[in-house]
Each structure stands twice: as C-alpha cells, then as structure tokens.
Design a protein around this motif. Sequence first.
Motif, PDB file in Angstrom:
ATOM      1  N   SER A   4       0.848  -1.193   0.000  1.00 45.84           N
ATOM      2  CA  SER A   4       0.000   0.000   0.000  1.00 45.84           C
ATOM      3  C   SER A   4       0.882   1.239   0.000  1.00 45.84           C
ATOM      4  CB  SER A   4      -0.954  -0.001   1.196  1.00 45.84           C
ATOM      5  OG  SER A   4      -0.225   0.061   2.389  1.00 45.84           O
ATOM      6  N   HIS A   5       0.383   2.274  -0.648  1.00 44.38           N
ATOM      7  CA  HIS A   5       1.069   3.565  -0.735  1.00 44.38           C
ATOM      8  C   HIS A   5       0.356   4.512   0.217  1.00 44.38           C
ATOM      9  CE1 HIS A   5       2.422   7.355  -2.578  1.00 44.38           C
ATOM     10  NE2 HIS A   5       3.446   6.650  -3.020  1.00 44.38           N
ATOM     11  N   ALA A   6       1.003   5.555   0.661  1.00 45.92           N
ATOM     12  CA  ALA A   6       0.413   6.492   1.614  1.00 45.92           C
ATOM     13  C   ALA A   6      -0.640   7.398   0.989  1.00 45.92           C
ATOM     14  CB  ALA A   6       1.515   7.347   2.247  1.00 45.92           C
ATOM     15  N   HIS A   7      -0.923   7.243  -0.281  1.00 45.87           N
ATOM     16  CA  HIS A   7      -1.795   8.155  -1.019  1.00 45.87           C
ATOM     17  C   HIS A   7      -3.114   7.477  -1.388  1.00 45.87           C
ATOM     18  CE1 HIS A   7      -2.209  11.830  -3.361  1.00 45.87           C
ATOM     19  NE2 HIS A   7      -2.713  11.116  -4.344  1.00 45.87           N
ATOM     20  N   ARG A   8      -4.186   8.270  -1.429  1.00 43.06           N
ATOM     21  CA  ARG A   8      -5.478   7.812  -1.952  1.00 43.06           C
ATOM     22  C   ARG A   8      -5.726   8.533  -3.272  1.00 43.06           C
ATOM     23  NH1 ARG A   8      -8.747   4.602   0.514  1.00 43.06           N
ATOM     24  NH2 ARG A   8      -8.416   4.104   2.681  1.00 43.06           N
ATOM     25  N   CYS A   9      -6.344   7.837  -4.210  1.00 41.72           N
ATOM     26  CA  CYS A   9      -6.634   8.413  -5.518  1.00 41.72           C
ATOM     27  C   CYS A   9      -7.639   9.561  -5.357  1.00 41.72           C
ATOM     28  CB  CYS A   9      -7.202   7.335  -6.434  1.00 41.72           C
ATOM     29  SG  CYS A   9      -7.703   7.962  -8.044  1.00 41.72           S
ATOM     30  N   PRO A  10      -7.328  10.758  -5.885  1.00 40.61           N
ATOM     31  CA  PRO A  10      -8.251  11.885  -5.760  1.00 40.61           C
ATOM     32  C   PRO A  10      -9.492  11.742  -6.646  1.00 40.61           C
ATOM     33  CG  PRO A  10      -6.372  12.524  -7.078  1.00 40.61           C
ATOM     34  CD  PRO A  10      -6.094  11.146  -6.558  1.00 40.61           C
ATOM     35  N   LEU A  11      -9.464  10.830  -7.615  1.00 39.81           N
ATOM     36  CA  LEU A  11     -10.598  10.648  -8.517  1.00 39.81           C
ATOM     37  C   LEU A  11     -11.654   9.713  -7.945  1.00 39.81           C
ATOM     38  CD1 LEU A  11      -8.718  10.343 -11.913  1.00 39.81           C
ATOM     39  CD2 LEU A  11      -9.791  12.352 -10.916  1.00 39.81           C
ATOM     40  N   CYS A  12     -11.221   8.658  -7.261  1.00 37.32           N
ATOM     41  CA  CYS A  12     -12.191   7.663  -6.790  1.00 37.32           C
ATOM     42  C   CYS A  12     -12.077   7.346  -5.299  1.00 37.32           C
ATOM     43  CB  CYS A  12     -12.058   6.376  -7.605  1.00 37.32           C
ATOM     44  SG  CYS A  12     -10.476   5.551  -7.351  1.00 37.32           S
ATOM     45  N   GLN A  15      -7.401   3.311  -2.252  1.00 39.94           N
ATOM     46  CA  GLN A  15      -6.028   3.279  -1.773  1.00 39.94           C
ATOM     47  C   GLN A  15      -5.103   3.001  -2.953  1.00 39.94           C
ATOM     48  OE1 GLN A  15      -4.729   3.569   1.521  1.00 39.94           O
ATOM     49  NE2 GLN A  15      -2.833   3.684   0.361  1.00 39.94           N
ATOM     50  N   VAL A  16      -4.065   3.784  -3.121  1.00 39.18           N
ATOM     51  CA  VAL A  16      -3.089   3.575  -4.187  1.00 39.18           C
ATOM     52  C   VAL A  16      -2.118   2.474  -3.748  1.00 39.18           C
ATOM     53  CG1 VAL A  16      -1.202   4.655  -5.484  1.00 39.18           C
ATOM     54  CG2 VAL A  16      -3.299   5.930  -5.034  1.00 39.18           C
ATOM     55  N   LEU A  17      -1.722   1.658  -4.695  1.00 43.76           N
ATOM     56  CA  LEU A  17      -0.773   0.581  -4.431  1.00 43.76           C
ATOM     57  C   LEU A  17       0.549   0.864  -5.123  1.00 43.76           C
ATOM     58  CD1 LEU A  17      -3.106  -2.499  -5.026  1.00 43.76           C
ATOM     59  CD2 LEU A  17      -2.499  -1.441  -2.837  1.00 43.76           C
ATOM     60  N   GLU A  18       1.621   0.377  -4.530  1.00 47.20           N
ATOM     61  CA  GLU A  18       2.934   0.454  -5.155  1.00 47.20           C
ATOM     62  C   GLU A  18       3.264  -0.942  -5.681  1.00 47.20           C
ATOM     63  OE1 GLU A  18       6.177   3.134  -3.764  1.00 47.20           O
ATOM     64  OE2 GLU A  18       7.038   1.213  -3.147  1.00 47.20           O
ATOM     65  N   ARG A  22       9.795  -7.622  -9.599  1.00 43.99           N
ATOM     66  CA  ARG A  22      10.850  -8.366  -8.895  1.00 43.99           C
ATOM     67  C   ARG A  22      12.093  -8.588  -9.760  1.00 43.99           C
ATOM     68  NH1 ARG A  22       6.645 -12.318  -6.100  1.00 43.99           N
ATOM     69  NH2 ARG A  22       6.137 -10.988  -4.330  1.00 43.99           N
ATOM     70  N   ASP A  23      11.908  -8.660 -11.072  1.00 41.26           N
ATOM     71  CA  ASP A  23      13.046  -8.895 -11.966  1.00 41.26           C
ATOM     72  C   ASP A  23      13.913  -7.658 -12.132  1.00 41.26           C
ATOM     73  OD1 ASP A  23      12.237 -11.519 -12.376  1.00 41.26           O
ATOM     74  OD2 ASP A  23      11.050 -10.997 -14.153  1.00 41.26           O
ATOM     75  N   THR A  24      13.271  -6.485 -12.307  1.00 39.85           N
ATOM     76  CA  THR A  24      14.022  -5.255 -12.574  1.00 39.85           C
ATOM     77  C   THR A  24      14.217  -4.388 -11.329  1.00 39.85           C
ATOM     78  OG1 THR A  24      12.052  -3.965 -13.101  1.00 39.85           O
ATOM     79  CG2 THR A  24      13.104  -5.175 -14.925  1.00 39.85           C
ATOM     80  N   GLY A  25      13.375  -4.598 -10.309  1.00 41.42           N
ATOM     81  CA  GLY A  25      13.451  -3.768  -9.108  1.00 41.42           C
ATOM     82  C   GLY A  25      12.762  -2.421  -9.264  1.00 41.42           C
ATOM     83  N   LYS A  26      12.184  -2.162 -10.439  1.00 40.02           N
ATOM     84  CA  LYS A  26      11.500  -0.890 -10.691  1.00 40.02           C
ATOM     85  C   LYS A  26      10.118  -0.898 -10.049  1.00 40.02           C
ATOM     86  CE  LYS A  26      13.905   0.318 -14.905  1.00 40.02           C
ATOM     87  NZ  LYS A  26      13.769   0.760 -16.283  1.00 40.02           N
ATOM     88  N   THR A  27       9.696   0.288  -9.597  1.00 37.70           N
ATOM     89  CA  THR A  27       8.382   0.408  -8.974  1.00 37.70           C
ATOM     90  C   THR A  27       7.557   1.477  -9.683  1.00 37.70           C
ATOM     91  OG1 THR A  27       9.090   2.067  -7.386  1.00 37.70           O
ATOM     92  CG2 THR A  27       9.296  -0.230  -6.698  1.00 37.70           C
ATOM     93  N   HIS A  28       6.239   1.348  -9.571  1.00 42.55           N
ATOM     94  CA  HIS A  28       5.314   2.379 -10.027  1.00 42.55           C
ATOM     95  C   HIS A  28       4.062   2.286  -9.163  1.00 42.55           C
ATOM     96  CE1 HIS A  28       3.990  -1.095 -12.475  1.00 42.55           C
ATOM     97  NE2 HIS A  28       2.788  -0.566 -12.370  1.00 42.55           N
ATOM     98  N   THR A  29       3.220   3.304  -9.247  1.00 39.86           N
ATOM     99  CA  THR A  29       1.993   3.320  -8.448  1.00 39.86           C
ATOM    100  C   THR A  29       0.787   3.107  -9.349  1.00 39.86           C
ATOM    101  OG1 THR A  29       1.986   5.727  -8.609  1.00 39.86           O
ATOM    102  CG2 THR A  29       2.889   4.775  -6.583  1.00 39.86           C
ATOM    103  N   VAL A  30      -0.268   2.572  -8.737  1.00 35.69           N
ATOM    104  CA  VAL A  30      -1.484   2.280  -9.479  1.00 35.69           C
ATOM    105  C   VAL A  30      -2.682   2.356  -8.521  1.00 35.69           C
ATOM    106  CG1 VAL A  30      -1.259  -0.220  -9.149  1.00 35.69           C
ATOM    107  CG2 VAL A  30      -2.564   0.642 -11.074  1.00 35.69           C
ATOM    108  N   CYS A  31      -3.774   2.907  -9.023  1.00 38.08           N
ATOM    109  CA  CYS A  31      -5.045   2.868  -8.312  1.00 38.08           C
ATOM    110  C   CYS A  31      -5.782   1.651  -8.860  1.00 38.08           C
ATOM    111  CB  CYS A  31      -5.848   4.142  -8.574  1.00 38.08           C
ATOM    112  SG  CYS A  31      -7.577   3.990  -8.056  1.00 38.08           S
ATOM    113  N   PRO A  32      -6.173   0.693  -8.020  1.00 38.84           N
ATOM    114  CA  PRO A  32      -6.835  -0.515  -8.530  1.00 38.84           C
ATOM    115  C   PRO A  32      -8.128  -0.220  -9.291  1.00 38.84           C
ATOM    116  CG  PRO A  32      -6.226  -0.793  -6.223  1.00 38.84           C
ATOM    117  CD  PRO A  32      -5.970   0.640  -6.575  1.00 38.84           C
TER     118      PRO A  32
END
Length: 179
Positions: A4-12, A15-18, A22-32
């Motif tokens: 879980s990310h500390a942010h909530r989506c302002p549109l809906c 809870q935003v997820l991070e 696992r292969d690249t170690g890169k991260t991004h955020t997404v609202c489910p």
Amino acid sequence: GLSSHAHRCPLCGFQVLEVTNRDTGKTHTVCPSCFKKPPAQAGKAAGGEMRCFSCTANCVLAGGAVPVRPCPKCRRGEVLFSRRKDASAVLECNGAAGCLRLYLPGGTALTKHDAQPCGWCGQPLLSFSFARRGLPAHLFHQSYDACCFCCHRHLHEVLQLSNDSAEGTRNVDLLCAAT
C-alpha cells in the motif's frame, strides 16, 4: 510485489498501491479502480489499463502530459504540461523537436479549466500550485487560480525565473503574449 502507498486516488478515493517488478526492481503506483476503469478525468480512453504515470489528473502521482494550449511558436503542435520523476515540471511543444520547452519550479501542479476561456486571448484558464521552496516569497503568496499566461504578470515572472537563458526568455514572452 504489491504494497500500500500512503496516497489515496483523488478521482475515486481508492487506496493507491505500489507495484514492484521483482526482476528489474523498478516500482510504479497504481489505483486498482482506475487501472481497470480509467475515468474521463484521468485523460485516458476507457478500455485500457492505466497506471499513475500515465494519468493526467491533478494528483502528485500523476505523470501524464496535459495539453495546455496550441503552440504559439510552431503553430502545429500543442504545449503540454508534464511532471518528471524528479518532481520538476515542464511545458513542452509536441509538434517539432526542440520547438518550445519551458521549465517550471519543482513541485508544480496544474489544473486546466476547459469550460472557462480567458476573456483576453480565448485560451483555457489554468490553476497552478507551486511548492514554497520553488519561489521567492513575493511570488509564492500570489493566487494562481483560473489564470492565463497572457494576463497574469506573476505567472510570467515565475516562468522567467525558471528559464533565464535568452531562448527561455523568448519562449516565455511568446507563450505569454496574447494570441
């Protein structure tokens, strides 16, 4: 992995997820919720999957480019507002490489008011918010709600401070001239 990310989506309000690859170690955020059903305010056509980096909503996690106005320099492209990974922001023409690029102070957020045109030039009005650290006090304490490049002298000064080269000054003057 997911966390879980500390942010909530302002549109809906979800809870935003991070998401971590696992292969690249890169991260991004997404609202489910927005991932499967992107709302119109996110700037993405329905039916596709959407991650925060492609969203154009007024949100600190959104990274998609927002069309601001036609380019006054080449008159073929659109001037787009986008935030970069380092929290900086840029106004850039998408019509020709190197046509127009203007930097904004770090932490800049923008809201476009399509239904409300400027009475002077007819372009959509914009609302900006700037991080305190990015501006001198006399500029930080100004209101940048529902303003336009052509008629807001403090917005012109903010752009001049962030683009102090000769080319930057010409581009600021061109962008801020009434069309």
